[in-house]
Design a protein around this motif. Structure first.
Motif, PDB file in Angstrom:
ATOM      1  N   GLU A 109       0.842  -1.203   0.000  1.00  7.25           N
ATOM      2  CA  GLU A 109       0.000   0.000   0.000  1.00  7.25           C
ATOM      3  C   GLU A 109       0.878   1.253   0.000  1.00  7.25           C
ATOM      4  OE1 GLU A 109      -3.921  -1.683   2.409  1.00  7.25           O
ATOM      5  OE2 GLU A 109      -2.548  -0.338   3.440  1.00  7.25           O
ATOM      6  N   LEU A 110       0.369   2.279  -0.685  1.00 11.19           N
ATOM      7  CA  LEU A 110       1.087   3.549  -0.707  1.00 11.19           C
ATOM      8  C   LEU A 110       1.180   4.077   0.732  1.00 11.19           C
ATOM      9  CD1 LEU A 110       2.322   5.573  -2.773  1.00 11.19           C
ATOM     10  CD2 LEU A 110       0.213   6.874  -2.558  1.00 11.19           C
ATOM     11  N   LEU A 128       0.254  15.057  -2.561  1.00  6.46           N
ATOM     12  CA  LEU A 128      -0.838  14.114  -2.819  1.00  6.46           C
ATOM     13  C   LEU A 128      -2.179  14.815  -3.024  1.00  6.46           C
ATOM     14  CD1 LEU A 128      -0.455  11.063  -0.471  1.00  6.46           C
ATOM     15  CD2 LEU A 128      -0.333  11.118  -2.953  1.00  6.46           C
ATOM     16  N   ILE A 129      -2.931  14.293  -3.961  1.00  5.33           N
ATOM     17  CA  ILE A 129      -4.267  14.818  -4.221  1.00  5.33           C
ATOM     18  C   ILE A 129      -5.212  13.612  -4.193  1.00  5.33           C
ATOM     19  CG2 ILE A 129      -5.690  16.073  -5.899  1.00  5.33           C
ATOM     20  CD1 ILE A 129      -2.996  16.868  -7.236  1.00  5.33           C
ATOM     21  N   LYS A 130      -6.399  13.819  -3.657  1.00  4.26           N
ATOM     22  CA  LYS A 130      -7.358  12.712  -3.643  1.00  4.26           C
ATOM     23  C   LYS A 130      -8.289  12.853  -4.843  1.00  4.26           C
ATOM     24  CE  LYS A 130      -9.030  10.033   0.101  1.00  4.26           C
ATOM     25  NZ  LYS A 130      -9.352  10.070   1.516  1.00  4.26           N
ATOM     26  N   PHE A 153      -3.451  10.295  -5.219  1.00  6.90           N
ATOM     27  CA  PHE A 153      -2.766  10.407  -6.495  1.00  6.90           C
ATOM     28  C   PHE A 153      -1.521  11.279  -6.332  1.00  6.90           C
ATOM     29  CE2 PHE A 153      -2.446  13.433 -10.147  1.00  6.90           C
ATOM     30  CZ  PHE A 153      -1.958  12.544 -11.091  1.00  6.90           C
ATOM     31  N   SER A 154      -0.373  10.749  -6.791  1.00  5.02           N
ATOM     32  CA  SER A 154       0.870  11.517  -6.744  1.00  5.02           C
ATOM     33  C   SER A 154       1.299  11.855  -8.171  1.00  5.02           C
ATOM     34  CB  SER A 154       1.953  10.689  -6.059  1.00  5.02           C
ATOM     35  OG  SER A 154       3.203  11.285  -6.280  1.00  5.02           O
ATOM     36  N   GLU A 205       4.659  11.490 -14.281  1.00  8.59           N
ATOM     37  CA  GLU A 205       5.983  11.821 -14.802  1.00  8.59           C
ATOM     38  C   GLU A 205       6.713  10.529 -15.220  1.00  8.59           C
ATOM     39  OE1 GLU A 205       7.414  15.021 -14.750  1.00  8.59           O
ATOM     40  OE2 GLU A 205       9.422  14.431 -15.393  1.00  8.59           O
ATOM     41  N   ASP A 206       6.684   9.534 -14.336  1.00 13.13           N
ATOM     42  CA  ASP A 206       7.372   8.260 -14.610  1.00 13.13           C
ATOM     43  C   ASP A 206       6.855   7.644 -15.910  1.00 13.13           C
ATOM     44  OD1 ASP A 206       8.353   8.774 -12.162  1.00 13.13           O
ATOM     45  OD2 ASP A 206       7.574   6.979 -11.178  1.00 13.13           O
TER      46      ASP A 206
END
Ligand SMILES: [Zn+2]
Lengths: 440, 84
Positions: A284-285, A336-338, A344-345, A350-351
């Motif tokens: 898990e993150l 982080l944004i929900k 969500f990062s 980017e990756d």
């Protein structure tokens, strides 16, 4: 391995070693560091309350802001953050301070030796030997960065070249003339060095570089960046993780499991939910909370690093029992944004995007349709019309795997987005604006 | 390395530390001896944390008595603490 006694310990024995060290560092911190004494007293926690590793959350978290406040203003040295006398300090370093005041770092001889042990694990894992010649591409300033890597490489009896204060062309000359086999540096710089070689008519395939040790910035674990580095140098890439405040805590082994081992004999890691701080499960993150078990000059106890990771519960083929984090650092808790209930990062986008050659730049647009948040990737590419359809599908699929979110994809012609010298904001959040429009 | 060989290594490191401490205490009039022995002691501390600590756990001692002092309680730190 640097230390097979520790790196092959079973989980229960490793926990015993960690508890032994934890009790020592807590007693030391309470006795010697005014910062921690106050923290423990205010929370009503005594050192004796920590009987097992599970008791650790009884101690409040520490973060950079609290540390900076305790450090005080310029002229106050280390404030209440040290547990040694200033006379005992033999090394001074500091963080870059790009996001505020720099954190001042004090080391006595013992702690610097320990810092090198941490690096020892990493350099042994990449099988650095006395046959190697390593060039350290680093300006050797007050940033602790590669100072430790350099000294630890000497400890490994490797021949070390300090590449400070020399322009890129001169570094290339050293690589050529001295048959350098290992480069240490920031991944973006190592790419620049390869490009410069090409510009100067030097083929990297003719050079003797076979290993790259990446650190000091994210990139060494980003698949697209790794691929570019491997291709540019024809060399094996090893990521190395750490933070100036806590120490060099992560290293990649030559089995390359897709992540970075945690040096668990020296660092006690807690993996917690990025928002609720509840313990998370493997995979898990998670937000990383670090206790440095052997850092005595300036103890680090339950430091909220704000880095996001996913710890694996899979064994690594190298045989080390130290756990590893998948894909290194995955982002920052601050960013982080929900979205639709999923954290969500932007680093994840980017990756993915950087692994798609035809995409030269991009923006992520976050908007709201009714009650639903929508994500759109606007990708700059020369491909258009039906030619661009496969790219759209591939991007959509890759983003879904990486972020667990559904993206709309729009292709835009080259030159759509302005090129900026300073940090470009690639996330455009229209949600608040849309809310205001609705209300207005 | 066998378990017995490892335990012997741990025993030798502890012995070495005691000897180095004695030598350090006897060295104060000679900076060349005192400074180098000081550094030797700092290295021996690393051997304690890398070797003696895990060996004491493996020997079932729970690490409570790994034969080492609390870290950093060397002369300078103690003097500094006492002076303040
Ligand atoms: Zn491994």
């Amino acid at each position: 391995m640097w230390n097979p006694i520790l790196e092959k310990l079973g989980p229960s024995e490793l926990k015993k070693v960690q508890l032994l060290k934890l009790k020592r560092i807590l007693a030391w911190a309470y006795g010697r560091s005014p910062f921690y004494r106050k923290k423990f007293d205010q929370a009503g926690v005594s050192v004796d309350d920590i009987r097992s590793l599970d008791d650790l959350p009884k101690i409040p978290l520490t973060d950079k802001d609290a540390w900076l406040a305790a450090q005080g203003d310029c002229g106050q040295g280390f404030g209440t953050t040290t547990a040694i006398s200033e006379r005992e300090t033999v090394r001074y370093h500091q963080t870059s301070g790009t996001t505020g005041k720099p954190i001042r770092l004090a080391f006595n001889h013992r702690d610097w030796n320990w810092w090198l042990q941490c690096w020892g694990y990493g350099l042994a894992a990449l099988e650095l030997s006395r046959e190697d010649r390593a060039l350290v591409c680093f300006p050797f300033n007050l940033f602790v960065g590669w100072w430790g890597g350099q000294d630890a490489a000497r400890l490994m009896r490797c021949c070390v070249y300090s590449g400070g204060g020399m322009p890129t062309e001169q570094r290339l000359q050293v690589i050529l003339e001295h048959r350098i086999s290992v480069l240490m540096g920031a991944p973006s710089y190592l790419l620049r060095l390869a490009a410069s070689a090409q510009k100067n008519g030097i083929r990297t395939s003719d050079l003797t570089v076979r290993k790259l040790v990446c650190g000091a910035e994210p990139g060494g674990s980003i698949p697209a960046m790794r691929a570019r580095l491997e291709q540019a140098w024809g060399a094996e890439v090893f990521d190395h993780l750490g933070a100036s405040e806590v120490g060099p805590w992560g290293y990649e082994c030559s089995a390359h499991p897709g992540g970075v081992h945690i040096c668990e004999s020296f660092f006690l890691m807690e993996f917690v939910h990025p928002e609720t701080f509840e313990p998370t499960r493997p995979g898990e993150l998670s937000r990383l909370v670090v206790t440095s078990l052997e850092k005595y000059s300036q103890p680090v106890i339950r430091w909220d690093l704000k880095d996001l990771v996913r710890v694996s519960d899979q064994p690594c083929p190298c045989g080390r029992s130290f756990r590893w984090v998948q894909g290194g650092i995955l982002g920052r808790a601050d960013d982080l944004i929900k979205i639709r209930g999923v954290l969500f990062s932007p680093r994840g986008v980017e990756d993915v995007v950087r692994s798609f050659g035809p995409v030269s730049d991009y923006r992520v647009v976050l908007s709201r349709r009714g009650e639903m948040d929508e994500l759109t990737l606007r990708a700059e590419t020369a491909l258009c019309g039906t030619e661009g359809e496969p790219l759209k599908n591939d991007l959509k699929a890759a983003l879904k795997v990486k972020t667990h979110l559904r993206f709309g994809i729009e292709l835009c012609p080259p030159g759509t987005f302005p090129r900026q010298e300073i940090k470009t904001r690639r996330l455009i959040d229209l949600r608040e604006k849309e809310n205001a429009d609705e209300q207005g | 390395m066998s378990k017995a060989e490892l335990q012997e290594l741990g025993r030798l490191i502890r012995q070495l530390k005691q000897l180095a401490e004695q030598a350090h205490q006897a060295s104060h009039a000679v900076p060349a001896a005192e400074r180098n022995l000081y550094m030797v002691l700092r290295h021996l501390e690393m051997l304690e944390i890398e070797i003696c600590d895990p060996l004491s756990v493996l020997a079932g001692e729970g690490g409570e008595d790994s034969g080492r002092d609390a870290p950093c309680t060397h002369r300078e730190s103690n003097n500094a603490a006492n002076a303040e």
